[in-house]
Design a protein around this motif. Structure first.
Motif, PDB file in Angstrom:
ATOM      1  N   ASP A   5      33.747 -11.582 -31.630  1.00 52.02           N
ATOM      2  CA  ASP A   5      35.037 -12.234 -31.890  1.00 52.02           C
ATOM      3  C   ASP A   5      34.786 -13.525 -32.661  1.00 52.02           C
ATOM      4  O   ASP A   5      34.411 -14.534 -32.070  1.00 52.02           O
ATOM      5  CB  ASP A   5      35.757 -12.534 -30.579  1.00 52.02           C
ATOM      6  N   ALA A  61      36.295 -16.686 -31.235  1.00 54.36           N
ATOM      7  CA  ALA A  61      36.027 -17.055 -29.838  1.00 54.36           C
ATOM      8  C   ALA A  61      35.569 -18.503 -29.748  1.00 54.36           C
ATOM      9  O   ALA A  61      34.880 -19.013 -30.635  1.00 54.36           O
ATOM     10  CB  ALA A  61      34.953 -16.145 -29.255  1.00 54.36           C
ATOM     11  N   SER A  80      38.134 -15.906 -25.141  1.00 50.28           N
ATOM     12  CA  SER A  80      38.440 -14.853 -26.112  1.00 50.28           C
ATOM     13  C   SER A  80      39.377 -13.835 -25.473  1.00 50.28           C
ATOM     14  O   SER A  80      39.433 -13.721 -24.248  1.00 50.28           O
ATOM     15  CB  SER A  80      37.149 -14.158 -26.541  1.00 50.28           C
ATOM     16  N   GLN A 138      38.917 -10.664 -26.304  1.00 49.96           N
ATOM     17  CA  GLN A 138      38.115  -9.433 -26.320  1.00 49.96           C
ATOM     18  C   GLN A 138      37.609  -9.125 -24.910  1.00 49.96           C
ATOM     19  O   GLN A 138      37.461 -10.022 -24.081  1.00 49.96           O
ATOM     20  CB  GLN A 138      36.931  -9.586 -27.278  1.00 49.96           C
TER      21      GLN A 138
END
Length: 65
Positions: A25, A28, A43, A45
């Motif tokens: 990411d 992030a 993040s 993700q």
């Protein structure tokens, strides 16, 4: 999410960990606590994606609760 990375021992390691996270990411937020060998990732993700990327980069991570 927070992880402990036992073999993250120097600034070079911290850079490699950050790069592995950013490969998952790019946006992030990564905070490294080198003395404690912890990394905090902000993040959207999934956690498993970061665990896999860190392990692949040679930095197996343990999830901190």
């Amino acid at each position: 999410m927070q992880f402990h990375i036992e073999n993250m021992e120097c600034n070079g390691c911290a850079r490699s960990v950050t790069k592995a996270v950013e490969n998952v990411d790019p946006s992030a937020q990564v905070e490294i606590d080198l003395p404690q060998r912890n990394v905090t990732i902000t993040s959207t993700q999934p956690e498993a994606a970061f665990e896999a990327a860190l392990s692949e980069a040679g930095f197996p991570a343990q999830k901190l609760s």
